[in-house]
Design an enzyme around this catalytic site. Structure first.
Site, short mmCIF file in Angstrom:
data_model
loop_
_atom_site.label_atom_id
_atom_site.label_comp_id
_atom_site.label_asym_id
_atom_site.label_seq_id
_atom_site.Cartn_x
_atom_site.Cartn_y
_atom_site.Cartn_z
N GLU A 85 -12.71 -7.10 9.89
CA GLU A 85 -11.42 -6.65 10.44
C GLU A 85 -11.57 -5.23 10.96
O GLU A 85 -12.51 -4.52 10.63
CB GLU A 85 -10.34 -6.67 9.36
CG GLU A 85 -10.69 -5.77 8.18
CD GLU A 85 -9.48 -5.29 7.40
OE1 GLU A 85 -8.34 -5.50 7.85
OE2 GLU A 85 -9.69 -4.66 6.35
N ASP A 139 -14.46 -2.97 9.08
CA ASP A 139 -15.07 -3.43 7.83
C ASP A 139 -16.05 -4.57 8.11
O ASP A 139 -15.68 -5.57 8.72
CB ASP A 139 -14.00 -3.94 6.86
CG ASP A 139 -13.00 -2.86 6.47
OD1 ASP A 139 -13.24 -1.68 6.81
OD2 ASP A 139 -11.99 -3.19 5.82
N GLY A 155 -7.18 4.57 5.42
CA GLY A 155 -6.83 5.56 4.38
C GLY A 155 -7.18 6.96 4.84
O GLY A 155 -8.24 7.19 5.42
N ASN A 193 -9.23 -1.71 11.08
CA ASN A 193 -8.02 -1.09 10.51
C ASN A 193 -7.54 0.04 11.40
O ASN A 193 -8.28 0.99 11.66
CB ASN A 193 -8.35 -0.51 9.12
CG ASN A 193 -8.79 -1.59 8.15
OD1 ASN A 193 -7.97 -2.37 7.67
ND2 ASN A 193 -10.09 -1.68 7.90
N GLU A 248 0.83 -1.21 0.00
CA GLU A 248 0.00 0.00 0.00
C GLU A 248 0.86 1.27 0.00
O GLU A 248 0.42 2.33 0.39
CB GLU A 248 -0.93 -0.01 1.22
CG GLU A 248 -1.96 -1.12 1.16
CD GLU A 248 -2.46 -1.52 2.52
OE1 GLU A 248 -1.74 -2.23 3.26
OE2 GLU A 248 -3.57 -1.11 2.88
N ARG A 267 -11.10 2.13 11.44
CA ARG A 267 -12.23 1.84 10.55
C ARG A 267 -12.48 0.34 10.55
O ARG A 267 -11.57 -0.44 10.29
CB ARG A 267 -11.90 2.31 9.12
CG ARG A 267 -13.15 2.45 8.24
CD ARG A 267 -12.78 2.49 6.77
NE ARG A 267 -12.35 1.19 6.33
CZ ARG A 267 -11.21 0.97 5.66
NH1 ARG A 267 -10.40 1.94 5.33
NH2 ARG A 267 -10.89 -0.26 5.30
N TYR A 323 -9.66 1.72 -5.11
CA TYR A 323 -8.79 2.85 -5.48
C TYR A 323 -8.94 3.39 -6.89
O TYR A 323 -8.47 4.48 -7.18
CB TYR A 323 -7.32 2.47 -5.24
CG TYR A 323 -7.05 2.11 -3.81
CD1 TYR A 323 -7.19 3.06 -2.80
CD2 TYR A 323 -6.70 0.81 -3.45
CE1 TYR A 323 -6.97 2.73 -1.48
CE2 TYR A 323 -6.48 0.47 -2.13
CZ TYR A 323 -6.61 1.43 -1.15
OH TYR A 323 -6.41 1.10 0.16
N SER A 325 -5.96 -3.56 1.94
CA SER A 325 -6.36 -3.11 0.60
C SER A 325 -6.83 -4.24 -0.31
O SER A 325 -6.73 -4.14 -1.52
CB SER A 325 -5.22 -2.36 -0.09
OG SER A 325 -5.01 -1.13 0.54
#
Ligand SMILES: Nc1ncnc2c1ncn2[C@@H]1O[C@H](COP(=O)(O)OP(=O)(O)O)[C@@H](O)[C@H]1O
Ligand SMILES: [Mg+2]
Length: 304
Positions: free
Chosen positions: A265, A253, A271, A267, A15, A251, A211, A147
């Protein structure tokens, strides 16, 4: 006096480009707002930069291996300078999907059923095991990437081919496939910031869907959930954040299927470009990109 911020971005993970972009965008906001900024790579440069630039705060703009898994955090702990986001242990645990899933399960947080695979079975044995424990399709994924790198949805017919692509890892996760909606939640300290839904046009929320503008993933905010369910997903996220001992912004998910939230998960270095999901959720709540960054700097700390 003007505050001096050292931004660490780039690095060795898959990433890298996203992190460089985060670093540049955060730097631009800070410079616009009268901060003095220096950007460095997470290598020996850090030590010299800390000595010569004398930052007040370090902004960790890294993602993935070395930047999100406790390694860089443990180096920063030795510098005695507050740094943003989670500390050593929580970063390491959150980045490790095997460890974090164990914590979710122990605490009655629903996560897709799974088992670990060590590349030690014949096709016949593996298919038998999957049929017994999970059923097809399944998702295969590395323990510690981000990602959607090397995440694949597999049918019986292509599982061995896909697994071969992950052979460089010592072990991987094989997980039940959860259809349904893709919802992510941002937590900011002890505050439930909000949720966003992603509607990828692709087969799932893979690297391109995340992305590439051309992939045309739709972002839906506010998320169409009942008040009860919205509260529920926000509460699960805050609990996960606290259970793992995270700091700053995280964050989580999720997949939402048949009225159940499955936590995939959490994070710890989500981002942070202007167009990333956490800044988008913050903006919806009236918190500008700069306000979010400034809050993260205020929240920065050591020893956690
Ligand atoms: N068990 C699953 N069922 C359905 N889709 C999944 C599952 N696991 C992962 N995915 C898809 O892959 C994406 C990336 O998976 P995730 O576990 O969040 O790893 P990463 O760290 O790469 O983001 C998810 O956002 C989702 O679209
Ligand atoms: Mg994810």
């Amino acid at each position: 006096m003007k505050k001096r911020i050292l931004i660490i971005s780039g690095g060795i993970s898959k990433e890298r480009e996203i992190s460089l972009d985060t670093g540049r965008q955060v730097a631009k906001e800070l410079i616009k707002n009268n901060y003095i900024v220096k950007i460095v790579e997470p290598n020996l440069e850090i030590h010299t930069a800390i000595k010569s630039f004398k930052p007040n705060i370090i902004f960790n703009a890294l993602h993935g291996q070395f930047g999100e898994d406790g390694y860089i955090q443990s180096i920063l702990e030795t510098k005695n300078i507050p740094y943003t986001h989670s500390g050593v242990i929580s970063s390491a645990v959150a980045m490790d999907k095997e460890l974090s899933k164990k914590i979710f399960i122990q605490n009655n947080i629903l996560t897709p059923k799974y088992f670990l695979y060590y590349f030690n079975k014949s096709k016949f044995e593996l298919i038998k095991l999957i049929n017994k424990k999970l059923k097809f399709p399944v998702v295969i994924k590395p323990i510690n990437e981000g990602s959607s790198v090397n995440v694949f949805i597999c049918k019986k017919s292509n599982i061995m081919k896909k697994i071969k692509l992950l052979e460089d890892y010592k072990k991987i996760i094989i997980e039940e496939f959860i259809p349904g909606r893709e919802i992510q939640v941002a937590i900011m300290g002890d505050k439930k910031l909000g949720a966003i839904e992603l509607k990828p046009k692709r087969k799932f929320y893979d690297y391109e869907a995340k992305y590439k503008k051309s992939a045309k993933t739709k972002h839906l905010i506010p998320v169409d959930l009942s008040k009860y369910n919205l509260n529920k997903i926000l509460n699960i996220s805050l609990r996960a954040h606290k259970l793992i001992g995270c700091r700053g912004v995280t964050r989580s998910d999720f997949k939402f299927y048949k009225n159940k939230f499955y936590l995939l998960e959490i994070n710890t270095q989500p981002g942070m470009t202007k167009l990333s999901l956490v800044p988008e959720i913050a903006a919806y709540k009236g918190i500008s990109f700069f306000n979010l960054i400034e809050w993260m700097l205020k929240d920065a700390s050591i020893k956690r």
